[in-house]
Write a protein that holds these residues in place. Structure first.
Motif, PDB file in Angstrom:
ATOM      1  N   MET A   1       0.915  -1.255  -0.091  1.00 27.08           N
ATOM      2  CA  MET A   1      -0.179   0.187   0.001  1.00 27.08           C
ATOM      3  C   MET A   1       0.697   1.175   0.073  1.00 27.08           C
ATOM      4  O   MET A   1       1.632   1.555   1.040  1.00 27.08           O
ATOM      5  CB  MET A   1      -1.201  -0.102   1.398  1.00 27.08           C
ATOM      6  CG  MET A   1      -1.558   1.344   1.592  1.00 27.08           C
ATOM      7  SD  MET A   1      -3.418   0.936   1.712  1.00 27.08           S
ATOM      8  CE  MET A   1      -3.869   2.632   2.608  1.00 27.08           C
ATOM      9  N   GLU A  11     -11.047   7.562  -5.199  1.00 23.12           N
ATOM     10  CA  GLU A  11     -10.684   6.145  -5.325  1.00 23.12           C
ATOM     11  C   GLU A  11     -11.342   5.864  -6.572  1.00 23.12           C
ATOM     12  O   GLU A  11     -12.240   6.070  -6.989  1.00 23.12           O
ATOM     13  CB  GLU A  11     -11.377   5.539  -4.352  1.00 23.12           C
ATOM     14  CG  GLU A  11     -10.782   5.952  -2.979  1.00 23.12           C
ATOM     15  CD  GLU A  11     -11.357   4.868  -1.651  1.00 23.12           C
ATOM     16  OE1 GLU A  11     -10.877   5.367  -0.586  1.00 23.12           O
ATOM     17  OE2 GLU A  11     -12.301   4.083  -1.895  1.00 23.12           O
ATOM     18  N   HIS A  13     -12.084   2.135  -8.653  1.00 22.24           N
ATOM     19  CA  HIS A  13     -12.086   0.786  -8.262  1.00 22.24           C
ATOM     20  C   HIS A  13     -12.390   0.074  -9.660  1.00 22.24           C
ATOM     21  O   HIS A  13     -13.317  -0.274 -10.318  1.00 22.24           O
ATOM     22  CB  HIS A  13     -13.720   0.474  -7.498  1.00 22.24           C
ATOM     23  CG  HIS A  13     -13.297   1.179  -6.025  1.00 22.24           C
ATOM     24  ND1 HIS A  13     -12.630   0.387  -5.080  1.00 22.24           N
ATOM     25  CD2 HIS A  13     -13.533   2.263  -5.532  1.00 22.24           C
ATOM     26  CE1 HIS A  13     -12.637   1.197  -3.966  1.00 22.24           C
ATOM     27  NE2 HIS A  13     -13.170   2.400  -4.249  1.00 22.24           N
ATOM     28  N   ASP A  15     -12.397  -3.198 -10.171  1.00 24.48           N
ATOM     29  CA  ASP A  15     -13.081  -4.244 -10.003  1.00 24.48           C
ATOM     30  C   ASP A  15     -14.574  -4.106 -10.398  1.00 24.48           C
ATOM     31  O   ASP A  15     -15.528  -4.694 -11.051  1.00 24.48           O
ATOM     32  CB  ASP A  15     -13.345  -5.158  -8.731  1.00 24.48           C
ATOM     33  CG  ASP A  15     -13.436  -3.892  -7.687  1.00 24.48           C
ATOM     34  OD1 ASP A  15     -12.561  -3.197  -7.596  1.00 24.48           O
ATOM     35  OD2 ASP A  15     -14.150  -4.196  -6.667  1.00 24.48           O
ATOM     36  N   TYR A 377      -7.613   0.823  -6.996  1.00 28.35           N
ATOM     37  CA  TYR A 377      -8.014  -0.204  -6.100  1.00 28.35           C
ATOM     38  C   TYR A 377      -8.416  -1.272  -6.999  1.00 28.35           C
ATOM     39  O   TYR A 377      -9.263  -1.066  -8.141  1.00 28.35           O
ATOM     40  CB  TYR A 377      -8.935  -0.018  -5.171  1.00 28.35           C
ATOM     41  CG  TYR A 377      -8.731   0.697  -3.840  1.00 28.35           C
ATOM     42  CD1 TYR A 377      -8.347   0.439  -2.879  1.00 28.35           C
ATOM     43  CD2 TYR A 377      -8.857   2.158  -4.249  1.00 28.35           C
ATOM     44  CE1 TYR A 377      -7.995   0.977  -1.695  1.00 28.35           C
ATOM     45  CE2 TYR A 377      -8.237   2.933  -3.056  1.00 28.35           C
ATOM     46  CZ  TYR A 377      -7.857   2.375  -1.738  1.00 28.35           C
ATOM     47  OH  TYR A 377      -7.554   3.176  -0.877  1.00 28.35           O
ATOM     48  N   ASP A 378      -8.097  -2.607  -6.692  1.00 28.46           N
ATOM     49  CA  ASP A 378      -8.584  -3.853  -7.452  1.00 28.46           C
ATOM     50  C   ASP A 378      -9.321  -4.701  -6.019  1.00 28.46           C
ATOM     51  O   ASP A 378      -8.669  -5.232  -5.393  1.00 28.46           O
ATOM     52  CB  ASP A 378      -7.822  -4.536  -8.169  1.00 28.46           C
ATOM     53  CG  ASP A 378      -8.236  -5.506  -9.094  1.00 28.46           C
ATOM     54  OD1 ASP A 378      -9.667  -5.941  -9.199  1.00 28.46           O
ATOM     55  OD2 ASP A 378      -7.575  -5.939 -10.006  1.00 28.46           O
ATOM     56  N   GLY A 379     -10.422  -4.563  -6.000  1.00 27.70           N
ATOM     57  CA  GLY A 379     -11.033  -5.121  -4.563  1.00 27.70           C
ATOM     58  C   GLY A 379     -10.850  -3.954  -3.449  1.00 27.70           C
ATOM     59  O   GLY A 379     -10.749  -2.919  -3.768  1.00 27.70           O
ATOM     60  N   ASN A 380     -10.246  -4.876  -2.639  1.00 22.53           N
ATOM     61  CA  ASN A 380      -9.774  -4.092  -1.365  1.00 22.53           C
ATOM     62  C   ASN A 380      -8.584  -3.769  -1.717  1.00 22.53           C
ATOM     63  O   ASN A 380      -7.935  -2.965  -0.575  1.00 22.53           O
ATOM     64  CB  ASN A 380     -10.170  -4.800  -0.099  1.00 22.53           C
ATOM     65  CG  ASN A 380     -11.565  -4.707   0.258  1.00 22.53           C
ATOM     66  OD1 ASN A 380     -12.429  -3.934  -0.125  1.00 22.53           O
ATOM     67  ND2 ASN A 380     -11.901  -5.989   0.920  1.00 22.53           N
ATOM     68  N   LYS A 381      -7.622  -3.959  -2.621  1.00 24.97           N
ATOM     69  CA  LYS A 381      -6.462  -3.965  -2.799  1.00 24.97           C
ATOM     70  C   LYS A 381      -5.970  -2.659  -3.414  1.00 24.97           C
ATOM     71  O   LYS A 381      -6.416  -2.561  -4.529  1.00 24.97           O
ATOM     72  CB  LYS A 381      -5.779  -5.031  -3.372  1.00 24.97           C
ATOM     73  CG  LYS A 381      -4.055  -5.359  -3.231  1.00 24.97           C
ATOM     74  CD  LYS A 381      -3.668  -6.597  -3.360  1.00 24.97           C
ATOM     75  CE  LYS A 381      -2.124  -6.589  -3.826  1.00 24.97           C
ATOM     76  NZ  LYS A 381      -1.990  -6.948  -5.205  1.00 24.97           N
ATOM     77  N   GLN A 382      -5.214  -1.755  -2.756  1.00 27.44           N
ATOM     78  CA  GLN A 382      -4.673  -0.550  -3.529  1.00 27.44           C
ATOM     79  C   GLN A 382      -3.522  -0.962  -4.270  1.00 27.44           C
ATOM     80  O   GLN A 382      -2.610  -1.661  -3.839  1.00 27.44           O
ATOM     81  CB  GLN A 382      -4.159   0.489  -2.573  1.00 27.44           C
ATOM     82  CG  GLN A 382      -3.787   1.776  -2.963  1.00 27.44           C
ATOM     83  CD  GLN A 382      -3.246   2.800  -1.908  1.00 27.44           C
ATOM     84  OE1 GLN A 382      -3.647   2.524  -0.663  1.00 27.44           O
ATOM     85  NE2 GLN A 382      -1.863   3.190  -2.348  1.00 27.44           N
ATOM     86  N   ILE A 383      -3.588  -0.812  -5.619  1.00 24.34           N
ATOM     87  CA  ILE A 383      -2.490  -1.072  -6.457  1.00 24.34           C
ATOM     88  C   ILE A 383      -1.632  -0.001  -7.102  1.00 24.34           C
ATOM     89  O   ILE A 383      -0.701  -0.173  -7.857  1.00 24.34           O
ATOM     90  CB  ILE A 383      -3.137  -2.033  -7.732  1.00 24.34           C
ATOM     91  CG1 ILE A 383      -4.260  -1.537  -8.610  1.00 24.34           C
ATOM     92  CG2 ILE A 383      -3.718  -3.315  -6.984  1.00 24.34           C
ATOM     93  CD1 ILE A 383      -4.592  -2.225  -9.792  1.00 24.34           C
TER      94      ILE A 383
END
Ligand code: PLP
Length: 387
Positions: A1, A11, A13, A15, A377-383
């Motif tokens: 992160m 943000e 997203h 996904d 983000y991809d799902g809950n993951k900050q990329i």
């Protein structure tokens, strides 16, 4: 992160973009390919992330509004087809060829100038824009035959490779009867033009006339491409009209509480003294303003989410700050406030924000300024972060 400066941020997203992409694709027949419209920095979401991500999902066609955007996504790794929807001056034709960009031709003169401006043997790929009722750029005639003749003339220009013709619907997002008839007229005209071209033995690879609204409300299998913009990002072409399947808003706009105080009856908040307290009011200041693209037209009208509850904006939106009434809400300095997005069971969409000040969700998301980092983000993951 990765860390980022938590002042005001958007943000993004991916996904949810994938979810929307699959819904958009499900609206198309197997004869129509999805063209992802990523103009205006992918409607404010960050084209250098959005376009390669969509390419990874299988998108082969992209549309942008101008040459800078086209080069930007090409350099971000888009190696498939890129169509520029707007006018580009012939002085840039060599750059179009160098980057293998497909250019829209707005009329015969534009086509002729583009063709004449090309010195080497490589042709410029073009799509011809037809004005069938939008009244913007494009060839404009009374009868289908006249369009066919002009298209034919353009196909004869030496240095152009005509790969497509297209038009744009102007009221496909309306359920008003006269507008429905207008859209059908636009559609009928382009179908007549297609017939005319076939009768003359002119074969053009791509014929397209669907945007998000038209692909949704006027399903059709003769358009070889459907140019989806707004619905990929999870908003409505027209907020008042239902969509066949629910989409998920890709962008959320967030900020933090910087200051809390209780003011008394008769105290004022913000420029112009437009807000006066009628009782004791607990006021929170937030670190976002109109310089971030949060419109000043939301003064005393906007709503934000904080700790799962709705709070009203009070007083004018400033350049870098806004104030909200948190009298009935438990909040502290440093808490996150959501201008649009999800918080607990509550959700405010950019379409909702647009309704408050009389615009469309498109303008709300495109208007989020450069000062606001895009946190991916991809799902809950900050990329990733675009700053
Ligand atoms: C912006 C644009 C689109 C995408 O429209 P949406 O309503 O966002 O789907 C399609 N075609 C053209 C020519 C455009 O300018």
């Amino acid at each position: 992160m990765q860390n980022f400066y938590k002042r005001a941020w958007a943000e993004i997203h991916l996904d949810r973009l994938k979810h929307n992409y699959e819904i958009c694709k499900s609206l198309l027949s197997n004869k129509t390919e999805l063209m992802a419209v990523v103009k205006a920095n992918a409607y404010g979401h960050g084209d250098s992330v959005i376009a390669p991500y969509l390419q990874g999902l299988g998108v082969k066609y992209f549309a942008v509004s101008n040459l800078i955007e086209a080069v930007h996504i090409r350099e971000a790794g888009v190696n498939s087809q890129i169509l520029i929807l707007g006018y580009v001056s012939p002085e840039y034709s060599q750059k179009l060829i160098d980057y293998d960009i497909i250019q829209t031709v707005t009329d015969y003169n534009h086509a002729e100038e583009l063709s004449a401006s090309i010195a080497n043997s490589k042709k410029l790929r073009v799509h011809i824009k037809l004005d069938t009722g939008m009244g913007r750029i494009g060839l404009k005639f009374k009868t289908a035959m006249e369009y066919v003749e002009e298209i034919k003339r353009i196909t004869k220009l030496e240095n152009l490779e005509v790969e497509g013709i297209f038009s744009h619907p102007s009221v496909a997002d309306s359920d008003n009867q006269a507008d429905i008839e207008y859209t059908r007229m636009q559609e009928k005209l382009i179908l007549e033009i297609i017939d005319g071209l076939i009768n003359q033995g002119i074969s053009i690879k791509h014929i397209h006339y669907l945007n998000s609204a038209c692909a949704t409300y006027y399903p059709d299998n003769q358009s070889t491409l459907a140019r989806f913009g707004i619905m990929l990002y999870g908003l409505h072409p027209n907020h008042a009209l239902a969509l066949p399947k629910p989409l998920l808003p890709v962008m959320e706009l967030k900020t933090v509480v910087s200051h809390i105080k209780t003011i008394s009856k008769g105290d004022y908040v913000s420029y112009g003294r437009t807000y006066v307290a009628e009782r004791d009011v607990k006021v929170a200041s937030l670190t976002i303003g109109y310089a971030d693209g949060y419109s000043r037209l939301l003064s005393s009208k906007g709503e934000v989410l904080i700790n799962g509850k709705k709070a009203k904006l009070i007083g004018r939106v400033c350049m870098d700050q806004v104030m909200i009434d948190i009298t009935d809400i438990d909040a502290r300095i440093g808490d996150t406030a959501t201008l649009f997005g999800y918080d607990g069971d509550e959700c405010i969409t950019a379409d909702d924000v647009a309704d408050i000040y009389g615009t469309i969700g498109y303008e709300v998301i495109c208007g989020i300024s450069k000062r606001v980092p895009r946190v991916i983000y991809d799902g809950n993951k900050q990329i990733d972060i675009l700053e």
